[in-house]
Design a protein around this motif. Sequence first.
Motif, PDB file in Angstrom:
ATOM      1  N   ALA A 156       1.549  -8.035 -41.573  1.00 12.16           N
ATOM      2  CA  ALA A 156       0.895  -6.728 -41.656  1.00 12.16           C
ATOM      3  C   ALA A 156      -0.395  -6.832 -42.479  1.00 12.16           C
ATOM      4  O   ALA A 156      -1.429  -6.253 -42.117  1.00 12.16           O
ATOM      5  CB  ALA A 156       1.849  -5.701 -42.264  1.00 12.16           C
ATOM      6  N   TRP A 157      -0.344  -7.561 -43.588  1.00  9.89           N
ATOM      7  CA  TRP A 157      -1.542  -7.732 -44.418  1.00  9.89           C
ATOM      8  C   TRP A 157      -2.635  -8.470 -43.642  1.00  9.89           C
ATOM      9  O   TRP A 157      -3.807  -8.116 -43.696  1.00  9.89           O
ATOM     10  CB  TRP A 157      -1.177  -8.505 -45.682  1.00  9.89           C
ATOM     11  CG  TRP A 157      -2.367  -8.738 -46.573  1.00  9.89           C
ATOM     12  CD1 TRP A 157      -2.874  -7.900 -47.500  1.00  9.89           C
ATOM     13  CD2 TRP A 157      -3.193  -9.904 -46.588  1.00  9.89           C
ATOM     14  NE1 TRP A 157      -3.971  -8.452 -48.093  1.00  9.89           N
ATOM     15  CE2 TRP A 157      -4.201  -9.693 -47.550  1.00  9.89           C
ATOM     16  CE3 TRP A 157      -3.177 -11.105 -45.887  1.00  9.89           C
ATOM     17  CZ2 TRP A 157      -5.177 -10.634 -47.824  1.00  9.89           C
ATOM     18  CZ3 TRP A 157      -4.161 -12.032 -46.167  1.00  9.89           C
ATOM     19  CH2 TRP A 157      -5.150 -11.793 -47.119  1.00  9.89           C
ATOM     20  N   THR A 158      -2.270  -9.517 -42.900  1.00 10.79           N
ATOM     21  CA  THR A 158      -3.232 -10.281 -42.118  1.00 10.79           C
ATOM     22  C   THR A 158      -3.881  -9.407 -41.051  1.00 10.79           C
ATOM     23  O   THR A 158      -5.115  -9.436 -40.862  1.00 10.79           O
ATOM     24  CB  THR A 158      -2.547 -11.500 -41.455  1.00 10.79           C
ATOM     25  OG1 THR A 158      -1.951 -12.305 -42.468  1.00 10.79           O
ATOM     26  CG2 THR A 158      -3.539 -12.328 -40.666  1.00 10.79           C
ATOM     27  N   LEU A 159      -3.096  -8.626 -40.343  1.00 12.78           N
ATOM     28  CA  LEU A 159      -3.645  -7.746 -39.312  1.00 12.78           C
ATOM     29  C   LEU A 159      -4.556  -6.675 -39.921  1.00 12.78           C
ATOM     30  O   LEU A 159      -5.640  -6.379 -39.395  1.00 12.78           O
ATOM     31  CB  LEU A 159      -2.516  -7.098 -38.514  1.00 12.78           C
ATOM     32  CG  LEU A 159      -1.759  -8.026 -37.571  1.00 12.78           C
ATOM     33  CD1 LEU A 159      -0.571  -7.311 -36.945  1.00 12.78           C
ATOM     34  CD2 LEU A 159      -2.697  -8.560 -36.501  1.00 12.78           C
ATOM     35  N   ALA A 160      -4.161  -6.089 -41.028  1.00 13.45           N
ATOM     36  CA  ALA A 160      -4.973  -5.058 -41.678  1.00 13.45           C
ATOM     37  C   ALA A 160      -6.289  -5.650 -42.192  1.00 13.45           C
ATOM     38  O   ALA A 160      -7.355  -5.042 -42.048  1.00 13.45           O
ATOM     39  CB  ALA A 160      -4.196  -4.418 -42.825  1.00 13.45           C
ATOM     40  N   THR A 161      -6.227  -6.823 -42.772  1.00 14.72           N
ATOM     41  CA  THR A 161      -7.444  -7.486 -43.265  1.00 14.72           C
ATOM     42  C   THR A 161      -8.368  -7.831 -42.110  1.00 14.72           C
ATOM     43  O   THR A 161      -9.589  -7.612 -42.177  1.00 14.72           O
ATOM     44  CB  THR A 161      -7.080  -8.749 -44.062  1.00 14.72           C
ATOM     45  OG1 THR A 161      -6.221  -8.380 -45.145  1.00 14.72           O
ATOM     46  CG2 THR A 161      -8.330  -9.416 -44.612  1.00 14.72           C
ATOM     47  N   GLY A 162      -7.820  -8.358 -41.027  1.00 15.08           N
ATOM     48  CA  GLY A 162      -8.629  -8.685 -39.850  1.00 15.08           C
ATOM     49  C   GLY A 162      -9.289  -7.444 -39.270  1.00 15.08           C
ATOM     50  O   GLY A 162     -10.462  -7.461 -38.881  1.00 15.08           O
ATOM     51  N   ALA A 163      -8.550  -6.341 -39.196  1.00 15.58           N
ATOM     52  CA  ALA A 163      -9.113  -5.086 -38.686  1.00 15.58           C
ATOM     53  C   ALA A 163     -10.225  -4.580 -39.602  1.00 15.58           C
ATOM     54  O   ALA A 163     -11.275  -4.106 -39.135  1.00 15.58           O
ATOM     55  CB  ALA A 163      -8.015  -4.043 -38.536  1.00 15.58           C
ATOM     56  N   ALA A 164     -10.031  -4.658 -40.913  1.00 11.72           N
ATOM     57  CA  ALA A 164     -11.056  -4.196 -41.861  1.00 11.72           C
ATOM     58  C   ALA A 164     -12.324  -5.033 -41.763  1.00 11.72           C
ATOM     59  O   ALA A 164     -13.442  -4.504 -41.775  1.00 11.72           O
ATOM     60  CB  ALA A 164     -10.500  -4.241 -43.284  1.00 11.72           C
ATOM     61  N   VAL A 165     -12.182  -6.340 -41.652  1.00 15.83           N
ATOM     62  CA  VAL A 165     -13.348  -7.223 -41.523  1.00 15.83           C
ATOM     63  C   VAL A 165     -14.081  -6.938 -40.219  1.00 15.83           C
ATOM     64  O   VAL A 165     -15.317  -6.852 -40.183  1.00 15.83           O
ATOM     65  CB  VAL A 165     -12.911  -8.707 -41.612  1.00 15.83           C
ATOM     66  CG1 VAL A 165     -14.043  -9.634 -41.192  1.00 15.83           C
ATOM     67  CG2 VAL A 165     -12.453  -9.042 -43.018  1.00 15.83           C
ATOM     68  N   THR A 166     -13.339  -6.759 -39.133  1.00 13.38           N
ATOM     69  CA  THR A 166     -13.964  -6.471 -37.838  1.00 13.38           C
ATOM     70  C   THR A 166     -14.712  -5.145 -37.886  1.00 13.38           C
ATOM     71  O   THR A 166     -15.858  -5.046 -37.428  1.00 13.38           O
ATOM     72  CB  THR A 166     -12.889  -6.432 -36.723  1.00 13.38           C
ATOM     73  OG1 THR A 166     -12.230  -7.693 -36.699  1.00 13.38           O
ATOM     74  CG2 THR A 166     -13.504  -6.141 -35.374  1.00 13.38           C
TER      75      THR A 166
END
Length: 175
Positions: free
Chosen positions: A10-20
């Motif tokens: 969940a943290w990885t997906l949220a971080t990836g979405a925020a960076v994108t």
Amino acid sequence: MQRGLVHAMAWTLATGAAVTLSWWGVHTVMSGTAYDRPLAVPLATRPLSSSTRHSPSPQPEGSPSASPSPQPSASASTSGASPSAGASSASAKPSPKASPRGGTVKAYPVSGGRVVFDLGASSAELVSATPAAGWRMQVWKQDYWIRVTFTRDGREVSVFCTWHDHPPVVEIVDP
């Protein structure tokens, strides 16, 4: 163990979405404010020598009749002058040059920098805009106007060029 993997995913997906999302926002803003690179405009200059003239026979360097060594051009010799002396004479009246598009290229030095427009009969084009040391610059372009603003320490100097239903007019706002 499984709970830790779910949290990490969940943290990885949220971080990836925020960076994108951040990249997309910055990309959109930067592409909207960037402008075309200025075009180099050829300057009409008088040639210093001609290949059709014959030069006199060479004289020894120590001889009094030897021609003097070439001197730097007037523009190069004034480059060492103080900026205020050059700017005050240049800001009094812009120097027009012929444009390859048939218009007139005029430079407008202001306290925040220098703006050069190619002024045609019914439109204008920004040739270049260069901020002075310590100043920031921003450019806006629309169908019938161009605005260049220089800012520094809360001070704002703007150069407007408008041409809607009239030939291009340049206005400088320097409070």
